[in-house]
Motif scaffolding. Structure first.
Motif, PDB file in Angstrom:
ATOM      1  N   VAL A  62       0.862  -1.144   0.013  1.00 31.49           N
ATOM      2  CA  VAL A  62       0.084  -0.042   0.084  1.00 31.49           C
ATOM      3  C   VAL A  62       0.907   1.144   0.087  1.00 31.49           C
ATOM      4  O   VAL A  62       0.705   2.210  -0.711  1.00 31.49           O
ATOM      5  CB  VAL A  62      -0.973  -0.010   1.314  1.00 31.49           C
ATOM      6  N   ALA A 117       2.410   1.694  -3.316  1.00 32.85           N
ATOM      7  CA  ALA A 117       1.407   2.148  -4.297  1.00 32.85           C
ATOM      8  C   ALA A 117       1.128   3.625  -4.107  1.00 32.85           C
ATOM      9  O   ALA A 117       1.080   4.373  -5.236  1.00 32.85           O
ATOM     10  CB  ALA A 117       0.104   1.298  -4.145  1.00 32.85           C
ATOM     11  N   LYS A 118       1.030   4.063  -2.941  1.00 38.26           N
ATOM     12  CA  LYS A 118       0.790   5.512  -2.751  1.00 38.26           C
ATOM     13  C   LYS A 118       1.932   6.364  -3.038  1.00 38.26           C
ATOM     14  O   LYS A 118       1.707   7.497  -3.455  1.00 38.26           O
ATOM     15  CB  LYS A 118       0.163   5.715  -1.292  1.00 38.26           C
ATOM     16  N   ASP A 131       1.507   6.722  -6.625  1.00 33.82           N
ATOM     17  CA  ASP A 131       0.477   7.694  -7.055  1.00 33.82           C
ATOM     18  C   ASP A 131       0.845   9.124  -6.649  1.00 33.82           C
ATOM     19  O   ASP A 131      -0.022  10.002  -6.890  1.00 33.82           O
ATOM     20  CB  ASP A 131      -0.893   7.255  -6.312  1.00 33.82           C
TER      21      ASP A 131
END
Lengths: 318, 436, 293
Positions: free
Chosen positions: C66, C69-70, C73
């Protein structure tokens, strides 16, 4: 109209003038207001459509060629982070969802319909009010609290009573889901039974039937559509449930061989894995694809329930 | 053997009385035969006096003895039955009928007295001091065996259904009583007002509580106007055509969408497409879409409950549709609408799946004193929420005492139940107050 | 009248909230990622926020995946990870953020293998673990390891693992199963480090892995050796500190940033790697950077 016109001189009473202006403004804007109301009226259907569109949009690239759809539905290998090759088979997840829903319905439908019959036919007055309020309050308990109950309270009980190695499993999830779907079965079922005209009951009673016979021979056949709709709505609720199954079923990707196996459902998979994928990743899109599958399944179930209910309405009026 | 008491103490005396009385008046009889004979004479008169269809009160023969202190026995020692209104004896029984028992009473008073005398002479009646014998009347219709079977079946059915209902209600009540009991040590005002401290192993739940409050408020601020106006449209403006049916279908389906799919929609539409990011705003919009259907339905029902005559009266006065709605229909249905909105408050507070990925955070530092404690989150901030907090505490945080976990669950349940009870109370109040 | 009054109240309330909402600042330092590190991250955030309230550090878990992924992003400042970045992830960060990710080692963690406290097993080798957990591994029952199932309840080994977004999951796979080998399907995936230990404590026939700082009284940690028959070492601080010949599965705790950290994020990162941050790390049972030779 006999009220003085606005131009009745500068000494015309202001209290007379302002209301007219206000009314002119408010009533003049009536078409605008009606337009807003109309737009809001369409909002429900717009949102359903929007949900479908957005979920479909995110899932589309994998739907049309990104992954092997046959494998998607038939393989039990769910390993999106595999170092060898990511696997996206959801069969085990599907079976998990269906198994826990099936178990929950096995428990919830008889108990729920029985409770609906009791509340509607066999009790009256204060007891009826109290039971209805109780069941409504039970319907309001949040899903995460149910999951907490399953995880903290039921798991040790299951371990102690059955000697199963793990307390968070199919049985736990099924029990919790049954308790969660019962209120909706009871309330919709009770509505269905209430909708049967009293003349049916009176006719049966006048022929000498006991109350149980009235229920069994007259009400069940008459209300069967509504009761079926109640069951379908309960099924829809159970399939779509997320937090409770996430916490109570143990999250293990496998096809269950006994009720004491931990399983994984479609909803729990999405909830557990969505955060880890960057936007646009294949894994991300496959999770949206699972969401699409869920959406379609619950859509079909709700549509069926709606049609079944409409069936009685046309039957009665036709 | 017949009057055993007499031998031991003073002579026994038999009194007649009309059933239920405690005293024994009238002339005593020295023997049971005498009493029975008098019963036969007087009883007929008593029974004839009673206007049909009232049941005459039972006749009793009480035995008293001077030596034995009078104890008012509550239950008769012998209880026989007479079907005083039998229209003649059944054929072939020569006036005897049954055996005086409840299900086969004697057909008449004379038969009763006769049979009693016979029983007494054969020594089967032993009326000692303080005891009494009662002759009651039986109903006209005794249940046939078919009726008795049906009644048993009905009682069994009723018991089974009651058991089913209790099987649902009792475990749930037990579970929640257990929850509250485990949570009790941790609950206190400081639990509510302090932030989680020390890796959430100590402290309270202020930050999640305030986050939930804001989430609910904002989502209802978005959902309530849209939902109410949609309900207005569906009830007041919509014609009964395919479009309306589709919209109704849409409402039902929106209500049935799984909460995680709402979460997915929120991520796709609000977090990424509308570029709100993981924020209070995105989460509120997602929760708003989720609570919309129930608000629409309850508004529609509330509006439908306003009688048509109200609207017709307005139209007669020349009001347009919107004027009618604005001035008469809405104000009169506002409590029903509020019922639906309050119901959704509890739903918005309890749902976790929609906010998991659209804004809720594991831990956010939030001041818990000063005025900033009441407005800690900006619209674009991530926030803590009570439902997510419960999930985190039970699954992810280490060494959190069970008291805190149960306490959080108890606060969440309490919040939800409080709002639901408010909504139910409002609904009951409505039903009582509205007089149309 | 009363309807209008309440409407006014509600409208006023909404406006106040909206205004206040706009008033309070957004931003702050976002730290997302590894569940293994989430407790220590929270402890850091709490302590740092107490000293520097204007920083407003926010912590979220979810797993190393996570956080990464952030980071890709662009929605977090510091990504906690208990495993190294894969080459594709590095490329993705560069593609989306314009700069490559920079790795900061903030501590070390020994990955402990837990069994129920009544389990007679004391030590195990990495090879045997690979046979239990790995795909096509042949060890499914405790009897194959020479244990009778008396105190274990069931002979079948219940494998407890982490969810597939977890860095621990990925690290264990690489360190124990070896490169290119997947897990055997059918394990119970827990969504947090504490969860694994909880489940093992409740299930006598279970085996699981989690950070050594999560031990509780209901479990015991196995001593590990690389090959069967070698001396097995326990996951203690002393063994974890040794880089050579120490505990076989010790991994670095990493924080990734996109490019060099700036501003409040950099100050926080410096604090973490400084004395106070490392003291917190030690308190929670991990190995500080300095002590790792």
């Amino acid at each position: 109209m006999s009220s003085p016109s606005p131009s009745a001189g500068p000494r015309g009473p202001a209290s007379r003038r302002f209301p007219r202006l206000l009314h002119v403004v408010v009533d003049g804007s009536e078409p605008v207001v009606e337009g807003i109301i109309r737009l809001c009226g369409w909002s429900a259907i717009l949102f359903v459509f929007a949900i479908f569109v957005f979920v479909f949009h995110e899932a589309a690239p994998v739907l049309f060629g990104g992954i092997n759809l046959a494998d998607f539905f038939s393989s039990t290998d769910w390993d999106p982070t595999s170092v060898v090759a990511p696997q996206f088979g959801i069969l085990a997840l599907l079976v998990g969802s269906l198994a826990v829903t099936g178990l929950a319905m096995l428990l919830a439908v008889p108990l729920g319909l029985g409770a609906a019959v009791f509340v509607s036919e066999f009790c009256g007055g204060k007891l009826k009010e109290t039971l209805k309020i109780l069941i409504e309050l039970l319907a309001a308990i949040p899903s995460v609290v149910w999951g907490f109950v399953g995880y903290m309270v039921m798991a040790p009980i299951i371990i102690r009573l059955s000697g199963a190695p793990i307390g968070v499993n199919l049985l736990n999830g099924g029990l919790i889901l049954a308790l969660m779907s019962v209120p909706i079965i009871v309330s919709v079922g009770e509505d269905a039974l209430k909708a049967v005209p009293d003349s049916y009951r009176e006719a049966a009673l006048s022929l000498g039937a006991s109350r149980w016979e009235v229920v069994y021979r007259v009400l069940f056949p008459a209300a069967k559509n509504g009761l079926l709709a109640a069951v379908l709505l309960g099924v829809g609720r159970a399939i779509g449930e997320t937090m409770a199954v996430l916490m109570a079923t143990g999250h293990s990707v496998r096809i269950p061989h006994s009720v004491f196996d931990p399983i994984c459902t479609l909803t729990a998979t999405i909830a557990a894995e969505l955060g880890e994928t960057p936007q646009g990743d294949t894994h991300y899109r496959v999770l949206f694809l699972i969401g699409l599958v869920l959406f379609l399944v619950t859509f079909v179930v709700n549509l069926a329930a709606d049609l079944v209910v409409k069936g009685i309405r046309s039957e009665k009026s036709g | 053997m017949k009057r055993a008491a007499e031998g031991a103490a003073g002579p026994a005396a038999y009194f007649l009385r009309s059933g239920g009385g405690r005293g024994a008046a009238g002339t005593p009889f020295s023997s049971l035969e005498g009493a029975l004979a008098a019963l036969g004479r007087q009883g007929a008169a008593l029974m004839a006096d009673c206007p049909a269809p009232a049941t005459p009160s039972p006749l009793e023969i009480v035995c008293r003895s001077n030596a034995v202190p009078h104890r008012a026995a509550a239950n008769p020692r012998y209880h026989f039955y007479v079907n005083a209104r039998a229209a003649g004896a059944p054929a072939g029984t020569a006036g005897r009928g049954g055996d005086g028992s409840e299900l086969a009473p004697w057909w008449g008073l004379e038969t009763a007295v006769e049979q009693l005398l016979q029983l007494h002479r054969s020594g089967q009646i032993d009326l000692g001091a303080g005891h009494f014998l009662r002759l009651s009347h039986r109903e006209v219709f005794t249940p046939t065996s078919l009726e008795r079977r049906k009644r048993i079946k009905e009682n069994v059915a009723r018991a089974v259904f009651l058991a089913m209902t209790l099987a649902l209600v009792l475990p749930m009540l037990a579970i929640f009583a257990y929850l509250i009991a485990r949570a009790w040590p941790a609950l206190s005002f400081s639990f509510l007002l302090e932030n989680p401290r020390n890796n959430m192993t100590a402290g309270g739940i202020w930050a999640p509580l305030v986050g939930t409050f804001f989430l609910v408020f904002l989502s209802l601020a978005v959902a309530a106007p849209v939902g109410i106006l949609a309900g207005v449209y569906l009830n007041e403006y919509a014609r009964d055509n395919w479009l309306t049916r589709t919209i109704n279908l849409g409402v039902v389906n929106l209500a049935g969408v799984p909460s995680i799919v709402h979460g997915l929609f929120g991520v796709g539409a609000f977090v990424h497409f509308a570029r709100m990011g993981c924020s209070l705003l995105a989460a509120s919009c997602t929760v708003a879409v989720m609570t919309l259907p129930v608000i629409i339905t309850s508004t529609r029902e509330a509006l439908a409950s306003v009688p048509r005559s109200f609207r017709e009266a307005c139209w007669n006065l020349g009001a347009s549709r919107w004027q009618t709605i604005r001035t008469i229909v809405l104000p009169n249905s506002i409590s029903g609408i509020l019922t639906g909105v309050i119901l959704q408050v509890s739903r918005a507070a309890g749902e976790t799946a929609p906010i998991l990925f659209t804004g809720a955070m594991l831990f956010t530092f939030v001041p818990d004193h000063g005025w900033r404690a009441f407005f800690p989150y900006g619209l674009r901030d991530s926030f803590m929420a009570l439902s997510m907090h419960l999930f985190t505490l039970s699954k992810e945080s280490n060494n959190v005492s069970e008291g805190i976990q149960y306490g959080t669950a108890a606060v969440l349940i309490g919040l939800v139940l409080a709002f639901n009870s408010l909504s139910i109370a409002l609904r009951v109040y409505l039903r009582v107050r509205k007089k149309w | 009248m009363s309807g209008r009054y309440w409407f006014g109240v509600v409208a006023g309330g909404v406006c106040t909230v909206a205004l206040a909402g706009c008033g309070s600042s957004t931003g702050g330092v976002q730290m997302v990622g590894s569940d293994t590190m989430v407790n220590v991250a929270q402890a850091w955030a709490e302590k740092y926020n107490a000293q520097h309230p204007e920083a407003m550090v926010q912590v979220a878990g979810g797993g190393s995946g996570v956080g990464i992924a952030k980071l890709i992003d662009g929605t977090c400042d510091l990504a906690n990870s208990s495993r190294k970045l894969e080459p594709e992830e590095i490329q993705r960060v560069e593609a989306k953020r314009g700069v490559g990710p920079i790795e900061h080692v903030v501590g070390f963690d020994a990955l402990a293998v837990y069994v129920h406290k009544d389990n007679p097993l004391d030590s195990i080798s990495l090879e045997e673990l690979a046979e239990i957990y790995g795909k096509e591994g042949k060890t499914d029952h405790w009897s194959q390891l020479g244990l009778t199932s008396g105190s274990l309840g069931s002979d079948e080994i219940s494998r407890v693992s982490r969810q597939n977004s977890s860095g621990t999951f990925a690290y264990f796979r690489e360190a124990v199963l070896g490169k290119g080998r997947d897990y055997k399907p059918g394990m119970i995936s827990c969504s947090g480090s504490k969860d694994v230990v909880d489940l093992v404590a409740k299930t006598p026939s279970a085996i699981g892995y989690s950070g050594m700082g999560y031990a509780t009284a209901g479990v015991k940690m196995l001593r590990l050796s690389v090959h069967k028959g070698e001396t097995a070492l326990a996951p203690t601080l002393a063994n974890a500190k040794k880089q050579q010949g120490g505990y076989p599965i010790t991994r670095p705790l990493l924080i990734y940033t996109a490019g060099e950290a700036t501003g409040p994020a950099k100050e926080f990162l410096d604090w973490i790697q400084g004395k106070e941050g490392q003291a917190v790390l030690l308190e929670l049972g991990y190995v500080p950077v300095r002590d790792h030779e």
